[in-house]
Design an enzyme around this catalytic site. Structure first.
Site, mmCIF file in Angstrom:
data_model
loop_
_atom_site.group_PDB
_atom_site.id
_atom_site.type_symbol
_atom_site.label_atom_id
_atom_site.label_comp_id
_atom_site.label_asym_id
_atom_site.label_seq_id
_atom_site.Cartn_x
_atom_site.Cartn_y
_atom_site.Cartn_z
ATOM 1 N N GLU A 68 10.726 -17.735 -1.026
ATOM 2 C CA GLU A 68 11.090 -16.329 -1.260
ATOM 3 C C GLU A 68 12.113 -16.262 -2.396
ATOM 4 N N LYS A 88 11.744 5.138 6.699
ATOM 5 C CA LYS A 88 11.582 5.809 7.992
ATOM 6 C C LYS A 88 12.942 6.056 8.647
ATOM 7 N N GLY A 135 4.651 12.021 -9.186
ATOM 8 C CA GLY A 135 3.676 11.409 -8.280
ATOM 9 C C GLY A 135 3.728 12.071 -6.915
ATOM 10 N N GLY A 136 2.649 12.777 -6.574
ATOM 11 C CA GLY A 136 2.613 13.510 -5.298
ATOM 12 C C GLY A 136 1.738 12.810 -4.298
ATOM 13 N N TYR A 162 1.937 9.192 -1.273
ATOM 14 C CA TYR A 162 2.685 8.773 -0.074
ATOM 15 C C TYR A 162 4.175 8.573 -0.362
ATOM 16 N N GLY A 191 6.003 9.474 -3.056
ATOM 17 C CA GLY A 191 6.636 10.675 -3.621
ATOM 18 C C GLY A 191 6.925 11.727 -2.566
ATOM 19 N N LEU A 192 5.964 11.975 -1.676
ATOM 20 C CA LEU A 192 6.132 13.081 -0.719
ATOM 21 C C LEU A 192 7.140 12.746 0.381
ATOM 22 N N GLY A 249 2.437 4.777 -7.849
ATOM 23 C CA GLY A 249 1.617 3.658 -7.412
ATOM 24 C C GLY A 249 2.361 2.341 -7.536
ATOM 25 N N HIS A 251 -2.185 17.012 29.605
ATOM 26 C CA HIS A 251 -1.682 18.299 29.127
ATOM 27 C C HIS A 251 -0.175 18.364 29.329
HETATM 28 C C1 LIG Z 1 8.715 3.391 -0.288
HETATM 29 C C2 LIG Z 1 7.657 2.663 0.499
HETATM 30 C C3 LIG Z 1 7.409 3.027 1.805
HETATM 31 C C4 LIG Z 1 6.437 2.355 2.536
HETATM 32 N N1 LIG Z 1 6.204 2.754 3.818
HETATM 33 C C5 LIG Z 1 5.256 2.122 4.536
HETATM 34 C C6 LIG Z 1 5.003 2.491 5.879
HETATM 35 O O1 LIG Z 1 5.642 3.396 6.434
HETATM 36 N N2 LIG Z 1 4.047 1.819 6.559
HETATM 37 C C7 LIG Z 1 3.322 0.814 5.983
HETATM 38 O O2 LIG Z 1 2.463 0.243 6.649
HETATM 39 N N3 LIG Z 1 3.540 0.451 4.709
HETATM 40 C C8 LIG Z 1 4.487 1.075 3.978
HETATM 41 N N4 LIG Z 1 4.726 0.679 2.695
HETATM 42 C C9 LIG Z 1 3.926 -0.420 2.143
HETATM 43 C C10 LIG Z 1 4.463 -1.780 2.645
HETATM 44 O O3 LIG Z 1 5.826 -1.892 2.332
HETATM 45 C C11 LIG Z 1 3.678 -2.899 1.997
HETATM 46 O O4 LIG Z 1 2.304 -2.682 2.189
HETATM 47 C C12 LIG Z 1 4.043 -4.250 2.597
HETATM 48 O O5 LIG Z 1 5.409 -4.525 2.428
HETATM 49 C C13 LIG Z 1 3.216 -5.345 1.941
HETATM 50 O O6 LIG Z 1 3.603 -6.583 2.406
HETATM 51 P P1 LIG Z 1 3.331 -7.892 1.544
HETATM 52 O O7 LIG Z 1 3.660 -9.023 2.463
HETATM 53 O O8 LIG Z 1 2.010 -7.856 0.938
HETATM 54 O O9 LIG Z 1 4.367 -7.841 0.328
HETATM 55 P P2 LIG Z 1 5.930 -7.633 0.251
HETATM 56 O O10 LIG Z 1 6.476 -7.060 1.499
HETATM 57 O O11 LIG Z 1 6.191 -6.920 -1.012
HETATM 58 O O12 LIG Z 1 6.510 -9.125 0.129
HETATM 59 C C14 LIG Z 1 6.283 -9.938 -0.969
HETATM 60 C C15 LIG Z 1 7.442 -10.910 -1.112
HETATM 61 O O13 LIG Z 1 7.102 -11.893 -2.087
HETATM 62 C C16 LIG Z 1 8.258 -12.211 -2.854
HETATM 63 N N5 LIG Z 1 7.800 -12.776 -4.127
HETATM 64 C C17 LIG Z 1 7.075 -12.159 -5.095
HETATM 65 N N6 LIG Z 1 6.775 -13.011 -6.092
HETATM 66 C C18 LIG Z 1 7.329 -14.210 -5.748
HETATM 67 C C19 LIG Z 1 7.372 -15.489 -6.375
HETATM 68 N N7 LIG Z 1 6.747 -15.722 -7.527
HETATM 69 N N8 LIG Z 1 8.065 -16.487 -5.770
HETATM 70 C C20 LIG Z 1 8.685 -16.272 -4.587
HETATM 71 N N9 LIG Z 1 8.652 -15.090 -3.935
HETATM 72 C C21 LIG Z 1 7.993 -14.077 -4.507
HETATM 73 C C22 LIG Z 1 8.941 -10.874 -2.989
HETATM 74 O O14 LIG Z 1 10.311 -11.042 -3.301
HETATM 75 C C23 LIG Z 1 8.719 -10.253 -1.604
HETATM 76 O O15 LIG Z 1 9.777 -10.561 -0.730
HETATM 77 C C24 LIG Z 1 5.708 1.299 1.947
HETATM 78 C C25 LIG Z 1 5.975 0.915 0.627
HETATM 79 C C26 LIG Z 1 6.939 1.576 -0.088
HETATM 80 C C27 LIG Z 1 7.221 1.131 -1.487
HETATM 81 N N1 LIG Z 2 3.525 5.803 5.022
HETATM 82 C C1 LIG Z 2 3.040 4.721 4.437
HETATM 83 O O1 LIG Z 2 2.335 3.913 5.032
HETATM 84 C C2 LIG Z 2 3.390 4.481 3.005
HETATM 85 C C3 LIG Z 2 4.446 5.145 2.436
HETATM 86 C C4 LIG Z 2 4.710 4.934 1.091
HETATM 87 C C5 LIG Z 2 3.919 4.058 0.381
HETATM 88 N N2 LIG Z 2 2.923 3.406 0.978
HETATM 89 C C6 LIG Z 2 2.041 2.527 0.181
HETATM 90 O O2 LIG Z 2 2.462 2.446 -1.152
HETATM 91 C C7 LIG Z 2 1.341 2.675 -2.010
HETATM 92 C C8 LIG Z 2 1.809 3.368 -3.254
HETATM 93 O O3 LIG Z 2 2.195 4.700 -2.988
HETATM 94 P P1 LIG Z 2 2.389 5.750 -4.166
HETATM 95 O O4 LIG Z 2 2.603 7.062 -3.530
HETATM 96 O O5 LIG Z 2 3.397 5.282 -5.156
HETATM 97 O O6 LIG Z 2 1.070 5.603 -4.977
HETATM 98 P P2 LIG Z 2 -0.407 6.200 -4.924
HETATM 99 O O7 LIG Z 2 -1.217 5.249 -5.709
HETATM 100 O O8 LIG Z 2 -0.827 6.544 -3.548
HETATM 101 O O9 LIG Z 2 -0.253 7.566 -5.712
HETATM 102 C C9 LIG Z 2 0.197 7.678 -7.031
HETATM 103 C C10 LIG Z 2 0.118 9.162 -7.404
HETATM 104 O O10 LIG Z 2 0.624 9.346 -8.716
HETATM 105 C C11 LIG Z 2 -0.272 10.205 -9.414
HETATM 106 N N3 LIG Z 2 -0.124 9.929 -10.838
HETATM 107 C C12 LIG Z 2 -0.513 8.800 -11.488
HETATM 108 N N4 LIG Z 2 -0.142 8.871 -12.782
HETATM 109 C C13 LIG Z 2 0.501 10.052 -12.952
HETATM 110 C C14 LIG Z 2 1.153 10.671 -14.039
HETATM 111 N N5 LIG Z 2 1.186 10.103 -15.229
HETATM 112 N N6 LIG Z 2 1.734 11.864 -13.838
HETATM 113 C C15 LIG Z 2 1.708 12.452 -12.604
HETATM 114 N N7 LIG Z 2 1.114 11.911 -11.541
HETATM 115 C C16 LIG Z 2 0.521 10.729 -11.708
HETATM 116 C C17 LIG Z 2 -1.630 9.884 -8.863
HETATM 117 O O11 LIG Z 2 -2.524 10.952 -9.091
HETATM 118 C C18 LIG Z 2 -1.306 9.694 -7.378
HETATM 119 O O12 LIG Z 2 -1.316 10.901 -6.666
HETATM 120 C C19 LIG Z 2 0.352 3.491 -1.213
HETATM 121 O O13 LIG Z 2 -0.966 3.125 -1.549
HETATM 122 C C20 LIG Z 2 0.674 3.165 0.201
HETATM 123 O O14 LIG Z 2 -0.234 2.236 0.716
HETATM 124 C C21 LIG Z 2 2.626 3.614 2.281
#
Ligand SMILES: Cc1cc2nc3c(=O)[nH]c(=O)nc-3n(C[C@H](O)[C@H](O)[C@H](O)COP(=O)(O)OP(=O)(O)OC[C@H]3O[C@@H](n4cnc5c(N)ncnc54)[C@H](O)[C@@H]3O)c2cc1C
Ligand SMILES: NC(=O)c1ccc[n+]([C@@H]2O[C@H](COP(=O)([O-])OP(=O)(O)OC[C@H]3O[C@@H](n4cnc5c(N)ncnc54)[C@H](O)[C@@H]3O)[C@@H](O)[C@H]2O)c1
Length: 458
Positions: A33, A50, A176-177, A179, A181-182, A266, A440
């Protein structure tokens, strides 16, 4: 050179349980890591967001107290330093719990630093060389920063900055509207910021059926959030202390001005600095590692799990990737990622729970589709709670009756949707659901009613 039975790069959501499984099988494993154990979810994603959503909801409920006959007197204010401290404490406890569990596992070497391939069976960790017959990539992703005119000249925030913010932006522009963003948009509006969401697509959360995304837009606007959709040809510039965003394709120009800018456009996989070419590991055009149904990459012996394989973007899909790989390697199973039923939630308030296919996706997949839906204004539990925004919807195959998908946007939608998700996983039909006797008053009690009211649509 140190030799292991397996090397895992990244201690996010799939790496740690996989390391533990290898260790339990008596195999020696290196888990590498480079930043924080727990990855995105624990440190800058699910857990902190959350936690902040919970603070934002507390403020919202307090503001609405009088609607429920509760007098709390005075105005409501939010102390962002305390919100941040609570967030850091909860995420920090999760990270350190994971860290101490991993450090205590026999056969697991938790190594710190950046790992990169130097061959199909070897990895460089700073100055050290490691080798193993099996290597697992679990490197996750980061906020994508597209090439938007002016963006590189102004300060902007990503999800990683937002979860550490201990001040209240006066006016947050959210680019970005979807997940990410909202969720931030609503929580910061509830903390007290003015918020404007700018989305290029015609609808917010463009993956959802239009009535679902319009319902989300409706309750966000009701809370005072400005939503701009169809905002193409975006450019941004600094003006005085503020940031101005222009959406201008040569016709009508629309602008939005704010004090802070969140980029939520994204995610980009962390595969660009991994030396994948040296290992013969192919990626797609967006940098996701190309994998087969068993999550094996183009180079045999190398697997990619979690966000970096493009087959899921959630914590539960990353964890399920671990389950698939472990079952196939150790339990003699032949599990495939292709069998996974999609399920996820959007943690606005009310939350959106989603299972399986949307109506649009089901039609695209070639199904004759039957649909039933009901607004939350017709759900007793929602009325009793005073939370009637949203709707619930079921999608089934009109010919076989098989359940294909569901959406519950309303109180407890993230929990209630599991009834639908589990039935889809079991291959159940609408009839199976129709004869269940629900409790219910719950939101879920309307699911059998919906199942009985499915109507074919074109
Ligand atoms: C704002 C936000 C909210 C989210 N909310 C939710 C949610 O409510 N529910 C949900 O299911 N998902 C949610 N997600 C998505 C979720 O966080 C990811 O899908 C999940 O963390 C993916 O897990 P992963 O193991 O693939 O990668 P990560 O959790 O990103 O872990 C990857 C790890 O690899 C390490 N790493 C990278 N490159 C290297 C390298 N070369 N050498 C050593 N280490 C390295 C990184 O430091 C990191 O610790 C959210 C994401 C964001 C950004
Ligand atoms: N509750 C959850 O589980 C949760 C919460 C947050 C994120 N996530 C994960 O993180 C991933 C990324 O989320 P995200 O919301 O960043 O990405 P996303 O890929 O879902 O959405 C990106 C948004 O940006 C818009 N967009 C792209 N280019 C643009 C531009 N130039 N101007 C304006 N709008 C533009 C797209 O139309 C799209 O609506 C999701 O796929 C989701 O799996 C999950």
């Amino acid at each position: 050179m140190r030799t292991f039975d397996a090397i895992i790069i990244g201690a996010g959501q799939a790496g740690p349980p996989l390391a533990a499984r290898f260790a339990a099988e008596g195999r020696k494993v290196a888990l590498i890591e480079r930043h924080q154990v727990g990855g995105t979810c624990v440190n800058t994603g699910c857990t902190p967001t959350k936690t902040m959503v919970a603070s934002a909801r507390a403020a919202h409920v307090a503001r609405r107290a009088a609607d429920f006959g509760v007098d709390i007197g005075g105005g409501i204010s939010v102390d962002m330093k305390r919100v941040q401290a609570r967030t850091a404490e909860i995420a920090g406890a999760s990270r350190s719990g994971l860290e101490s569990w991993l450090s205590g596992l026999d056969n697991v070497a938790l190594l710190r630093g950046h790992a990169g391939f130097i061959g199909p069976d070897r990895v460089a960790l700073d100055d050290e060389l490691l080798t193993a017959p099996k290597i697992f990539i679990n490197v996750g992703g980061r906020a994508a920063i597209p090439d938007i005119e002016g963006l590189s000249d102004i300060p902007y925030l990503t999800n990683s900055d937002m979860v550490g913010l201990d001040r209240l932006p006066e006016h947050l522009l959210v680019l970005g509207g979807s997940y990410i963003g909202l969720e931030f948009a609503q929580m910061f509006a509830r903390f007290g910021s003015k918020v404007t969401v700018v989305e290029r697509g015609a609808h917010l959360i463009g993956r959802e059926d239009p009535e679902v995304s319009e319902a989300v837009r409706g309750f966000l606007e009701d809370e005072g959030i400005t939503v701009m959709t169809g905002a193409e040809c975006i450019r941004v510039e600094r003006r005085g202390d503020g940031i101005v965003m222009h959406a201008d394709c040569g016709g009508e120009t629309r602008t939005a001005t704010g004090t802070d800018l969140l980029v939520a456009l994204g995610r980009k996989p962390n595969t660009d600095d991994l030396g994948l070419d040296k290992a013969g590991v192919a990626t797609d055009g967006r940098g996701f590692v190309t994998v087969g149904p068993d999550l094996q990459a183009s180079q045999p012996g190398i697997f990619a799990l979690g966000d970096c394989n493009g087959r899921g973007a959630f914590t539960h899909t990353a964890y399920n990737d671990y389950e698939i790989v472990a079952a196939n390697l150790f339990d003699g199973e032949s599990r495939s990622v292709d069998d996974r039923v999609s399920g996820y939630a959007l943690y606005t308030d009310p939350p959106l729970g989603r299972a399986g296919m949307s109506e649009t996706e089901a039609k695209k997949a070639g199904h004759n589709v039957a649909v039933a839906s009901r607004p939350m204004t017709n759900v007793s539990r929602a009325k009793e709670k005073g939370e009637t925004a949203g709707l619930m919807k079921l999608v089934a195959d009109a010919d076989s009756g098989k359940l294909l998908g569901g959406a519950i946007l309303g109180p407890g939608g993230d929990e209630a949707i599991h009834a639908v998700l589990n039935l889809i996983n079991m291959g159940a039909t609408a009839k199976d659901l129709q004869w269940a006797v629900p409790i219910h008053p719950t939101v879920s009690e309307l699911l059998p009613t919906l199942a009985g009211g499915l109507e074919p649509v074109r």
